[in-house]
Scaffold this motif. Structure first.
Motif, PDB file in Angstrom:
ATOM      1  N   ALA A  56     -16.847  38.633  16.174  1.00  0.00           N
ATOM      2  CA  ALA A  56     -17.474  37.427  16.370  1.00  0.00           C
ATOM      3  C   ALA A  56     -16.655  36.235  16.628  1.00  0.00           C
ATOM      4  O   ALA A  56     -16.837  35.406  17.781  1.00  0.00           O
ATOM      5  N   VAL A  57     -15.607  36.141  15.876  1.00  0.00           N
ATOM      6  CA  VAL A  57     -14.673  34.904  16.238  1.00  0.00           C
ATOM      7  C   VAL A  57     -13.994  35.246  17.628  1.00  0.00           C
ATOM      8  O   VAL A  57     -13.913  34.290  18.245  1.00  0.00           O
ATOM      9  N   PHE A  58     -13.697  36.242  17.827  1.00  0.00           N
ATOM     10  CA  PHE A  58     -13.045  36.497  18.975  1.00  0.00           C
ATOM     11  C   PHE A  58     -13.948  36.027  20.363  1.00  0.00           C
ATOM     12  O   PHE A  58     -13.513  35.519  21.268  1.00  0.00           O
ATOM     13  N   ASN A  59     -15.316  36.680  20.199  1.00  0.00           N
ATOM     14  CA  ASN A  59     -15.975  36.131  21.169  1.00  0.00           C
ATOM     15  C   ASN A  59     -16.411  34.991  21.309  1.00  0.00           C
ATOM     16  O   ASN A  59     -16.304  34.343  22.524  1.00  0.00           O
ATOM     17  N   LEU A  60     -16.431  34.120  20.241  1.00  0.00           N
ATOM     18  CA  LEU A  60     -16.557  32.653  20.308  1.00  0.00           C
ATOM     19  C   LEU A  60     -15.184  31.992  20.882  1.00  0.00           C
ATOM     20  O   LEU A  60     -15.633  31.243  21.574  1.00  0.00           O
ATOM     21  N   SER A  61     -14.009  32.548  20.643  1.00  0.00           N
ATOM     22  CA  SER A  61     -12.868  31.861  20.967  1.00  0.00           C
ATOM     23  C   SER A  61     -12.905  32.208  22.675  1.00  0.00           C
ATOM     24  O   SER A  61     -12.339  31.208  23.313  1.00  0.00           O
ATOM     25  N   ARG A  62     -13.228  33.395  23.085  1.00  0.00           N
ATOM     26  CA  ARG A  62     -13.216  33.710  24.405  1.00  0.00           C
ATOM     27  C   ARG A  62     -14.227  32.834  25.166  1.00  0.00           C
ATOM     28  O   ARG A  62     -13.779  32.278  26.245  1.00  0.00           O
ATOM     29  N   GLN A  63     -15.415  32.392  24.673  1.00  0.00           N
ATOM     30  CA  GLN A  63     -16.353  31.410  25.441  1.00  0.00           C
ATOM     31  C   GLN A  63     -15.697  30.069  25.416  1.00  0.00           C
ATOM     32  O   GLN A  63     -15.951  29.368  26.260  1.00  0.00           O
ATOM     33  N   LEU A  64     -15.191  29.516  24.384  1.00  0.00           N
ATOM     34  CA  LEU A  64     -14.832  28.230  24.130  1.00  0.00           C
ATOM     35  C   LEU A  64     -13.343  27.819  24.829  1.00  0.00           C
ATOM     36  O   LEU A  64     -12.931  26.777  24.947  1.00  0.00           O
ATOM     37  N   GLU A  65     -12.522  28.935  25.130  1.00  0.00           N
ATOM     38  CA  GLU A  65     -11.179  28.767  25.435  1.00  0.00           C
ATOM     39  C   GLU A  65     -11.047  28.065  26.722  1.00  0.00           C
ATOM     40  O   GLU A  65     -11.610  28.430  27.832  1.00  0.00           O
ATOM     41  N   ARG A  66     -10.416  26.918  26.886  1.00  0.00           N
ATOM     42  CA  ARG A  66     -10.236  25.834  27.946  1.00  0.00           C
ATOM     43  C   ARG A  66      -8.957  25.584  28.249  1.00  0.00           C
ATOM     44  O   ARG A  66      -8.109  25.284  27.138  1.00  0.00           O
ATOM     45  N   ARG A  67      -8.255  25.506  29.404  1.00  0.00           N
ATOM     46  CA  ARG A  67      -6.841  24.867  29.644  1.00  0.00           C
ATOM     47  C   ARG A  67      -6.943  23.605  30.649  1.00  0.00           C
ATOM     48  O   ARG A  67      -7.312  23.976  31.845  1.00  0.00           O
ATOM     49  N   PRO A  68      -6.773  22.571  30.179  1.00  0.00           N
ATOM     50  CA  PRO A  68      -7.012  21.372  31.115  1.00  0.00           C
ATOM     51  C   PRO A  68      -5.794  21.388  32.166  1.00  0.00           C
ATOM     52  O   PRO A  68      -5.913  20.865  33.271  1.00  0.00           O
ATOM     53  N   VAL A  69      -4.720  22.070  31.754  1.00  0.00           N
ATOM     54  CA  VAL A  69      -3.342  22.272  32.416  1.00  0.00           C
ATOM     55  C   VAL A  69      -3.114  23.572  32.665  1.00  0.00           C
ATOM     56  O   VAL A  69      -3.023  24.450  31.766  1.00  0.00           O
ATOM     57  N   ALA A  70      -3.134  24.055  33.780  1.00  0.00           N
ATOM     58  CA  ALA A  70      -2.982  25.325  34.121  1.00  0.00           C
ATOM     59  C   ALA A  70      -1.626  25.733  33.616  1.00  0.00           C
ATOM     60  O   ALA A  70      -0.504  25.102  33.923  1.00  0.00           O
ATOM     61  N   PRO A  71      -1.437  27.142  33.093  1.00  0.00           N
ATOM     62  CA  PRO A  71      -0.071  27.311  32.468  1.00  0.00           C
ATOM     63  C   PRO A  71       0.845  27.728  33.673  1.00  0.00           C
ATOM     64  O   PRO A  71       0.450  28.158  34.840  1.00  0.00           O
TER      65      PRO A  71
END
Length: 86
Positions: free
Chosen positions: A44-59
């Protein structure tokens, strides 16, 4: 060599782990249930993290979590071309 032999011990000693030679009933099932609950919580934590992960600056290089991140192609347009293009 002490195989199953039990020795006398004081009955007034209390132990939170159950005392000497403790063998709780259904300990294997309880352990499996606890590991299952931990696995579900981690999922459940992995799925929530996967959905919320954003990167304002591309790596500068690709990050493995971009494979499963929901917004990876929005945040890094070079991913639409494929993983080998950088």
């Amino acid at each position: 060599m002490g195989g199953g032999r039990k020795f006398h011990y004081p009955k007034y000693v209390w132990s939170p782990a159950g005392g000497w030679w403790n063998q709780p009933t259904a300990w294997q099932r309880n352990t499996a249930v606890a590991f299952g609950a931990i696995a579900l919580l981690n999922l459940a934590v992995f799925n929530l993290s996967r959905q919320l992960e954003r990167r304002p600056v591309a790596p500068h290089k690709h990050i493995p979590s971009q494979l499963w991140c929901t917004h990876a192609e929005e945040d890094d347009p070079s991913l639409a071309k494929g993983w080998g293009s950088r």
